[in-house]
Design a protein around this motif. Sequence first.
Motif, mmCIF file in Angstrom:
data_model
loop_
_atom_site.group_PDB
_atom_site.id
_atom_site.type_symbol
_atom_site.label_atom_id
_atom_site.label_comp_id
_atom_site.label_asym_id
_atom_site.label_seq_id
_atom_site.Cartn_x
_atom_site.Cartn_y
_atom_site.Cartn_z
ATOM 1 N N GLY A 76 -19.180 -13.985 -8.684
ATOM 2 C CA GLY A 76 -17.765 -14.126 -8.370
ATOM 3 C C GLY A 76 -16.842 -13.152 -9.058
ATOM 4 O O GLY A 76 -15.618 -13.238 -8.897
ATOM 5 N N ASP A 77 -17.392 -12.188 -9.809
ATOM 6 C CA ASP A 77 -16.520 -11.261 -10.536
ATOM 7 C C ASP A 77 -15.704 -10.375 -9.600
ATOM 8 O O ASP A 77 -14.605 -9.950 -9.943
ATOM 9 N N GLY A 78 -16.261 -10.063 -8.426
ATOM 10 C CA GLY A 78 -15.523 -9.232 -7.485
ATOM 11 C C GLY A 78 -14.242 -9.907 -7.027
ATOM 12 O O GLY A 78 -13.162 -9.300 -7.030
ATOM 13 N N ASP A 79 -14.339 -11.184 -6.644
ATOM 14 C CA ASP A 79 -13.151 -11.922 -6.216
ATOM 15 C C ASP A 79 -12.157 -12.070 -7.362
ATOM 16 O O ASP A 79 -10.944 -11.946 -7.177
ATOM 17 N N LYS A 80 -12.663 -12.335 -8.561
ATOM 18 C CA LYS A 80 -11.772 -12.492 -9.713
ATOM 19 C C LYS A 80 -11.035 -11.185 -10.007
ATOM 20 O O LYS A 80 -9.837 -11.196 -10.306
ATOM 21 N N LYS A 124 -20.855 -7.455 -11.148
ATOM 22 C CA LYS A 124 -20.138 -6.445 -11.926
ATOM 23 C C LYS A 124 -19.770 -5.229 -11.067
ATOM 24 O O LYS A 124 -18.681 -4.668 -11.200
ATOM 25 N N LEU A 125 -20.680 -4.819 -10.194
ATOM 26 C CA LEU A 125 -20.398 -3.676 -9.329
ATOM 27 C C LEU A 125 -19.250 -3.989 -8.371
ATOM 28 O O LEU A 125 -18.384 -3.144 -8.131
ATOM 29 N N ALA A 126 -19.221 -5.205 -7.840
ATOM 30 C CA ALA A 126 -18.123 -5.596 -6.960
ATOM 31 C C ALA A 126 -16.789 -5.548 -7.701
ATOM 32 O O ALA A 126 -15.770 -5.109 -7.143
ATOM 33 N N ALA A 127 -16.792 -5.978 -8.960
ATOM 34 C CA ALA A 127 -15.565 -5.921 -9.755
ATOM 35 C C ALA A 127 -15.168 -4.474 -10.044
ATOM 36 O O ALA A 127 -13.980 -4.129 -9.984
ATOM 37 N N GLU A 128 -16.147 -3.630 -10.355
ATOM 38 C CA GLU A 128 -15.853 -2.209 -10.562
ATOM 39 C C GLU A 128 -15.145 -1.615 -9.347
ATOM 40 O O GLU A 128 -14.166 -0.865 -9.469
ATOM 41 N N ARG A 129 -15.663 -1.928 -8.172
ATOM 42 C CA ARG A 129 -15.092 -1.367 -6.943
ATOM 43 C C ARG A 129 -13.691 -1.895 -6.692
ATOM 44 O O ARG A 129 -12.818 -1.159 -6.209
ATOM 45 N N ALA A 130 -13.454 -3.165 -7.033
ATOM 46 C CA ALA A 130 -12.108 -3.722 -6.885
ATOM 47 C C ALA A 130 -11.122 -3.008 -7.803
ATOM 48 O O ALA A 130 -9.993 -2.704 -7.410
ATOM 49 N N VAL A 131 -11.556 -2.724 -9.027
ATOM 50 C CA VAL A 131 -10.692 -2.026 -9.984
ATOM 51 C C VAL A 131 -10.432 -0.592 -9.523
ATOM 52 O O VAL A 131 -9.282 -0.128 -9.491
ATOM 53 N N ALA A 132 -11.493 0.116 -9.148
ATOM 54 C CA ALA A 132 -11.353 1.524 -8.763
ATOM 55 C C ALA A 132 -10.543 1.682 -7.483
ATOM 56 O O ALA A 132 -9.855 2.699 -7.294
#
Length: 268
Positions: A76-80, A124-132
Motif C-alpha cells: 500500500g505504499d504507492g497509494d499512501k 516501495k517502487l510504486a511509492a518511488e514512482r508516485a514521488v518522481a
Amino acid sequence: MATPPILITGGTGTLGRLVVRRLLDAGHDVRVLSRRAREPGAGVELATGDLATGEGIDAAVQGTEIIVHCAGSPKGDGDKARHLVEAASRAGTRHLVYISVVGADRVPVTSRIDRAMFGYFASKLAAERAVAGSGLPWTTLRATQSHDLLFLTVRQLAKLPVIPVPAGFRFQPIDPAEVAARLVDLALSPPAGLVPDLAGPRVEEMTTLLRGYLRARGKHRPILPVHIPGNAARAFRAGANLSPDHPAGGRTWEEFLAAQPFARSSTT
C-alpha cells in the motif's frame, strides 16, 4: 523569524524517531504525522492523519515546506505516497524526501509467491514512482535493510527448533542512525532526484547473520537451507538487494549485536 516546521511521516517508527531527533538537535521545528493521537515529544508538533485514506493529510502538510516521508509498510505504499504528494502539491511543498530500499527497481514482483515474500519491494517502487511523477521537487534515497529489521527476522527464526533459511540470500545491513543522518542532510539540501544508494559496510550471507545472533544469545540450532522459487528470489540470490559499491563505514552486524541488552548481560 520562525521557520516552517519540517514534516516527518512515520516519525514514531525506528527510523523516523532518529530523523526527528537529528532535526531537533540541529534547531529545526518538527511536525510528526501519526495515525493516532498521542503525546508529542518535547519540541515536536503532532499532526493526526491517515496516509492510507488521505484523511487529515491536507492539514498535516499545511505550512510545511520540507517533507521527509519515512512511513512504510509491506503493502500500500504507492497509494499512501500518492495521497501525500497530492496534499503536498496543493500546499506548495518545495522539497519531498523519500526513503526507499535498494533493489526496489531490480527485484521483479510478478508471481503469487513473489508478492507473498517480496511485495515490500513492489510497494516501495510504486511509492518511488508516485514521488518522481508528482511534479514536486524531490529526492529519493535507497538504503539496504537495517540492523533492526534483520534483527526482528532472525529473532523470530531462532525460536524454531530447526531454522529454515533461504539458500543464497545475502544482505548488507546498515545502522538506521546512518540512514537518518543521510536523510537529514538531503532534506536540508536542494532536491536531487534519485541519489546514490546507502548500504551497510559488509555483505553477509543470511546464515552468517543468523549464526552471529545465535552465538550472541548462546544458542545452538540446526540451520536448513531452503530453495525459494520465483523471479524475485532469483534476483535476491543474484544480489539485487545489495549495493557493494556504496558501503557506509559504520556499525557492523557484530557491533550491533554486541550492543544489545542480552549481549551486555552475558558479559557481566
